[in-house]
Design a protein around this motif. Structure first.
Motif, PDB file in Angstrom:
ATOM      1  N   ASP A  64       0.860  -1.187   0.000  1.00  0.00           N
ATOM      2  CA  ASP A  64       0.000   0.000   0.000  1.00  0.00           C
ATOM      3  C   ASP A  64       0.887   1.225   0.000  1.00  0.00           C
ATOM      4  O   ASP A  64       1.353   1.669   1.051  1.00  0.00           O
ATOM      5  CB  ASP A  64      -0.919  -0.024   1.230  1.00  0.00           C
ATOM      6  CG  ASP A  64      -1.733   1.260   1.382  1.00  0.00           C
ATOM      7  OD1 ASP A  64      -1.839   2.051   0.418  1.00  0.00           O
ATOM      8  OD2 ASP A  64      -2.250   1.486   2.493  1.00  0.00           O
ATOM      9  N   ARG A  65       1.119   1.800  -1.176  1.00  0.00           N
ATOM     10  CA  ARG A  65       2.046   2.924  -1.308  1.00  0.00           C
ATOM     11  C   ARG A  65       1.561   4.197  -0.627  1.00  0.00           C
ATOM     12  O   ARG A  65       2.318   5.142  -0.463  1.00  0.00           O
ATOM     13  CB  ARG A  65       2.329   3.214  -2.786  1.00  0.00           C
ATOM     14  CG  ARG A  65       3.126   2.127  -3.472  1.00  0.00           C
ATOM     15  CD  ARG A  65       4.395   1.913  -2.745  1.00  0.00           C
ATOM     16  NE  ARG A  65       5.512   1.794  -3.667  1.00  0.00           N
ATOM     17  CZ  ARG A  65       6.739   1.611  -3.296  1.00  0.00           C
ATOM     18  NH1 ARG A  65       7.039   1.561  -2.034  1.00  0.00           N
ATOM     19  NH2 ARG A  65       7.696   1.497  -4.169  1.00  0.00           N
ATOM     20  N   THR A  66       0.289   4.238  -0.206  1.00  0.00           N
ATOM     21  CA  THR A  66      -0.177   5.424   0.525  1.00  0.00           C
ATOM     22  C   THR A  66       0.424   5.441   1.922  1.00  0.00           C
ATOM     23  O   THR A  66       0.508   6.494   2.536  1.00  0.00           O
ATOM     24  CB  THR A  66      -1.713   5.449   0.655  1.00  0.00           C
ATOM     25  OG1 THR A  66      -2.146   4.393   1.516  1.00  0.00           O
ATOM     26  CG2 THR A  66      -2.389   5.348  -0.700  1.00  0.00           C
ATOM     27  N   GLY A  67       0.781   4.287   2.423  1.00  0.00           N
ATOM     28  CA  GLY A  67       1.349   4.186   3.753  1.00  0.00           C
ATOM     29  C   GLY A  67       0.310   4.097   4.851  1.00  0.00           C
ATOM     30  O   GLY A  67       0.650   3.969   6.027  1.00  0.00           O
ATOM     31  N   GLU A  68      -0.966   4.134   4.481  1.00  0.00           N
ATOM     32  CA  GLU A  68      -2.026   4.127   5.486  1.00  0.00           C
ATOM     33  C   GLU A  68      -1.997   2.871   6.347  1.00  0.00           C
ATOM     34  O   GLU A  68      -1.987   2.951   7.585  1.00  0.00           O
ATOM     35  CB  GLU A  68      -3.396   4.253   4.809  1.00  0.00           C
ATOM     36  CG  GLU A  68      -4.554   4.251   5.784  1.00  0.00           C
ATOM     37  CD  GLU A  68      -5.902   4.346   5.084  1.00  0.00           C
ATOM     38  OE1 GLU A  68      -6.919   4.264   5.794  1.00  0.00           O
ATOM     39  OE2 GLU A  68      -5.956   4.497   3.843  1.00  0.00           O
ATOM     40  N   LYS A  69      -1.992   1.726   5.725  1.00  0.00           N
ATOM     41  CA  LYS A  69      -2.013   0.467   6.471  1.00  0.00           C
ATOM     42  C   LYS A  69      -0.739   0.324   7.301  1.00  0.00           C
ATOM     43  O   LYS A  69      -0.775  -0.126   8.441  1.00  0.00           O
ATOM     44  CB  LYS A  69      -2.179  -0.720   5.516  1.00  0.00           C
ATOM     45  CG  LYS A  69      -2.390  -2.031   6.216  1.00  0.00           C
ATOM     46  CD  LYS A  69      -3.690  -2.051   6.990  1.00  0.00           C
ATOM     47  CE  LYS A  69      -3.907  -3.406   7.641  1.00  0.00           C
ATOM     48  NZ  LYS A  69      -5.001  -3.394   8.599  1.00  0.00           N
ATOM     49  N   GLN A  70       0.392   0.711   6.725  1.00  0.00           N
ATOM     50  CA  GLN A  70       1.663   0.643   7.448  1.00  0.00           C
ATOM     51  C   GLN A  70       1.601   1.488   8.718  1.00  0.00           C
ATOM     52  O   GLN A  70       2.015   1.054   9.780  1.00  0.00           O
ATOM     53  CB  GLN A  70       2.802   1.114   6.551  1.00  0.00           C
ATOM     54  CG  GLN A  70       4.166   1.044   7.217  1.00  0.00           C
ATOM     55  CD  GLN A  70       5.262   1.675   6.385  1.00  0.00           C
ATOM     56  OE1 GLN A  70       5.043   2.707   5.750  1.00  0.00           O
ATOM     57  NE2 GLN A  70       6.427   1.055   6.373  1.00  0.00           N
ATOM     58  N   LEU A  71       1.058   2.680   8.607  1.00  0.00           N
ATOM     59  CA  LEU A  71       0.952   3.559   9.770  1.00  0.00           C
ATOM     60  C   LEU A  71      -0.006   2.992  10.810  1.00  0.00           C
ATOM     61  O   LEU A  71       0.267   3.049  12.012  1.00  0.00           O
ATOM     62  CB  LEU A  71       0.509   4.961   9.345  1.00  0.00           C
ATOM     63  CG  LEU A  71       1.566   5.774   8.599  1.00  0.00           C
ATOM     64  CD1 LEU A  71       0.965   7.051   8.041  1.00  0.00           C
ATOM     65  CD2 LEU A  71       2.736   6.084   9.518  1.00  0.00           C
ATOM     66  N   GLU A  72      -1.118   2.430  10.361  1.00  0.00           N
ATOM     67  CA  GLU A  72      -2.074   1.839  11.299  1.00  0.00           C
ATOM     68  C   GLU A  72      -1.432   0.711  12.099  1.00  0.00           C
ATOM     69  O   GLU A  72      -1.560   0.647  13.323  1.00  0.00           O
ATOM     70  CB  GLU A  72      -3.306   1.317  10.550  1.00  0.00           C
ATOM     71  CG  GLU A  72      -4.206   2.385   9.999  1.00  0.00           C
ATOM     72  CD  GLU A  72      -5.324   1.852   9.116  1.00  0.00           C
ATOM     73  OE1 GLU A  72      -6.216   2.653   8.779  1.00  0.00           O
ATOM     74  OE2 GLU A  72      -5.317   0.643   8.762  1.00  0.00           O
ATOM     75  N   VAL A  73      -0.746  -0.177  11.400  1.00  0.00           N
ATOM     76  CA  VAL A  73      -0.105  -1.316  12.067  1.00  0.00           C
ATOM     77  C   VAL A  73       1.023  -0.840  12.970  1.00  0.00           C
ATOM     78  O   VAL A  73       1.184  -1.320  14.097  1.00  0.00           O
ATOM     79  CB  VAL A  73       0.397  -2.347  11.030  1.00  0.00           C
ATOM     80  CG1 VAL A  73       1.281  -3.395  11.674  1.00  0.00           C
ATOM     81  CG2 VAL A  73      -0.790  -3.004  10.340  1.00  0.00           C
ATOM     82  N   THR A  74       1.809   0.116  12.507  1.00  0.00           N
ATOM     83  CA  THR A  74       2.910   0.639  13.302  1.00  0.00           C
ATOM     84  C   THR A  74       2.392   1.304  14.577  1.00  0.00           C
ATOM     85  O   THR A  74       2.967   1.116  15.658  1.00  0.00           O
ATOM     86  CB  THR A  74       3.754   1.624  12.471  1.00  0.00           C
ATOM     87  OG1 THR A  74       4.251   0.932  11.314  1.00  0.00           O
ATOM     88  CG2 THR A  74       4.928   2.171  13.266  1.00  0.00           C
ATOM     89  N   ILE A  75       1.303   2.047  14.470  1.00  0.00           N
ATOM     90  CA  ILE A  75       0.698   2.667  15.649  1.00  0.00           C
ATOM     91  C   ILE A  75       0.212   1.592  16.619  1.00  0.00           C
ATOM     92  O   ILE A  75       0.434   1.681  17.831  1.00  0.00           O
ATOM     93  CB  ILE A  75      -0.453   3.615  15.242  1.00  0.00           C
ATOM     94  CG1 ILE A  75       0.117   4.865  14.558  1.00  0.00           C
ATOM     95  CG2 ILE A  75      -1.314   3.988  16.451  1.00  0.00           C
ATOM     96  CD1 ILE A  75      -0.928   5.721  13.853  1.00  0.00           C
ATOM     97  N   GLN A  76      -0.425   0.565  16.089  1.00  0.00           N
ATOM     98  CA  GLN A  76      -0.920  -0.537  16.927  1.00  0.00           C
ATOM     99  C   GLN A  76       0.235  -1.201  17.675  1.00  0.00           C
ATOM    100  O   GLN A  76       0.168  -1.392  18.894  1.00  0.00           O
ATOM    101  CB  GLN A  76      -1.636  -1.561  16.045  1.00  0.00           C
ATOM    102  CG  GLN A  76      -2.118  -2.784  16.785  1.00  0.00           C
ATOM    103  CD  GLN A  76      -2.687  -3.830  15.818  1.00  0.00           C
ATOM    104  OE1 GLN A  76      -2.835  -3.604  14.631  1.00  0.00           O
ATOM    105  NE2 GLN A  76      -2.979  -4.992  16.352  1.00  0.00           N
TER     106      GLN A  76
END
Length: 134
Positions: free
Chosen positions: A76-88
């Motif tokens: 996901d090049r938007t980074g949205e999912k990466q940020l969600e998982v990283t925050i979690q």
């Protein structure tokens, strides 16, 4: 021209062993190219991923967690999912750290109490010895 790095350059830059870098390659966290001679060459992307791996390790994340966090950006090049998982994962890690801090504070208190008790015992023994000779 794209700048490439050797395994020695990265090992020196990040103060890790070449073996560590090869291990991250073995578990598919980084993907260096090879020269005609078979030597590994690393791109800026590999270098950035290595920096993220080492930062994740320093923060106490497992290699599985790190792998999930850094590979999500590829999906996901938007980074949205990466940020969600990283925050979690980050929130979970903060809770773990708070528990460890509380445990350490409690342990410190126990040690302080013991030392105080030991000091009182020692003082009592010394006082009794002193009174024996008087």
């Amino acid at each position: 021209m794209t700048y490439v790095y050797t395994i020695s350059e990265l090992a020196e830059e990040f103060d890790i062993s070449a073996r560590t870098i090869r291990y991250y390659e073995e578990i598919n966290l980084i993907h260096p190219n090879r020269t005609e001679n078979g030597h590994r060459i690393y791109t800026r992307r590999d270098r950035a991923r290595l920096r993220l791996i080492l930062r994740g390790k320093r923060f106490g994340f497992s290699l599985e967690e790190i792998a999930e966090m850094i590979t999500l950006f590829d999906k996901d090049r938007t980074g949205e999912k990466q940020l969600e998982v990283t925050i979690q994962y980050g929130q979970k890690k903060l809770l773990e750290m708070e528990e460890k801090i509380n445990d350490m504070v409690a342990l410190k208190g126990e040690i302080e109490e013991l030392l105080l008790d030991f000091q009182k015992r020692l003082n009592k023994i010394k006082e009794e010895k002193k009174n024996e000779f008087v």
